[in-house]
Design a protein around this motif. Structure first.
Motif, short mmCIF file in Angstrom:
data_model
loop_
_atom_site.label_atom_id
_atom_site.label_comp_id
_atom_site.label_asym_id
_atom_site.label_seq_id
_atom_site.Cartn_x
_atom_site.Cartn_y
_atom_site.Cartn_z
N LEU A 1 0.86 3.86 -2.86
CA LEU A 1 0.35 5.95 -2.61
C LEU A 1 1.60 6.01 -3.12
O LEU A 1 1.82 7.64 -3.93
CB LEU A 1 0.12 5.53 -2.01
N GLU B 1 2.66 11.99 3.61
CA GLU B 1 2.85 11.25 5.26
C GLU B 1 1.51 10.69 5.39
O GLU B 1 1.15 10.02 6.12
CB GLU B 1 0.53 12.97 6.48
N SER B 2 1.29 10.00 4.71
CA SER B 2 0.03 8.82 4.50
C SER B 2 0.66 8.01 4.55
O SER B 2 1.03 6.78 5.00
CB SER B 2 -1.27 9.16 3.37
N VAL B 3 1.88 7.89 3.43
CA VAL B 3 3.15 6.64 3.74
C VAL B 3 3.33 6.83 4.61
O VAL B 3 4.18 5.77 5.23
CB VAL B 3 3.59 7.44 2.11
N ASN B 4 4.01 7.69 5.06
CA ASN B 4 4.74 7.77 6.42
C ASN B 4 4.20 7.24 8.06
O ASN B 4 3.98 6.48 8.60
CB ASN B 4 5.16 9.23 6.82
N LEU B 5 2.47 7.35 7.62
CA LEU B 5 2.26 6.89 8.54
C LEU B 5 1.54 5.70 8.13
O LEU B 5 2.29 4.51 9.02
CB LEU B 5 0.33 8.05 8.35
N ILE B 6 1.84 4.65 7.46
CA ILE B 6 1.98 3.69 6.67
C ILE B 6 3.07 2.11 7.01
O ILE B 6 2.37 1.47 7.88
CB ILE B 6 1.25 3.22 5.30
N ASP C 1 1.27 9.29 -6.48
CA ASP C 1 1.12 10.01 -5.93
C ASP C 1 2.27 11.40 -6.63
O ASP C 1 3.46 10.84 -7.41
CB ASP C 1 1.56 10.62 -4.50
N VAL D 1 0.69 12.78 -1.13
CA VAL D 1 0.19 11.56 0.11
C VAL D 1 1.14 10.93 1.19
O VAL D 1 1.39 10.05 1.38
CB VAL D 1 0.06 10.38 -1.49
N SER E 1 1.17 -0.79 0.51
CA SER E 1 -0.45 0.08 0.09
C SER E 1 1.19 0.75 0.24
O SER E 1 0.37 2.12 -0.57
CB SER E 1 -1.43 0.23 1.38
N ALA E 2 2.01 0.75 0.97
CA ALA E 2 2.63 2.12 0.65
C ALA E 2 3.00 2.60 -0.57
O ALA E 2 3.61 3.53 -0.81
CB ALA E 2 3.42 1.96 1.55
N SER F 1 5.15 3.83 9.57
CA SER F 1 4.47 4.07 11.21
C SER F 1 4.40 2.95 11.76
O SER F 1 4.35 1.78 12.19
CB SER F 1 4.63 5.32 12.00
#
Length: 68
Positions: A24, A35-40, A28, A33, A20-21, A42
């Motif tokens: 994304l 920030e979303s990749v960093n969250l995923i 992108d 995106v 998924s990372a 993490s």
């Protein structure tokens, strides 16, 4: 939960996190995106830490059982 089942679950979650990372990152084009990749990543790292903790506790209890 059996160790092999837990390993398969963690492996599947890890592959899902990476897929998924990467998906994304490649769709992108303007950096929104990130920030979303960093969250995923993490969340994936937290899953790995939890798995390592559970695995080490299981191994320690098996070693204690062998010593007695």
């Amino acid at each position: 939960m059996k160790g092999k089942t837990l390993e398969n679950i963690v492996l599947a979650l890890g592959l899902l996190v990476i897929a998924s990372a990467v998906f994304l990152m490649y769709i992108d084009t303007d950096g929104v995106v990130a920030e979303s990749v960093n969250l995923i990543f993490s969340v994936g790292f937290i899953i790995y830490i939890a798995y390592s903790y559970i695995l080490s506790n299981n191994l320690n209890s098996e070693i204690r059982g062998l010593e007695i």
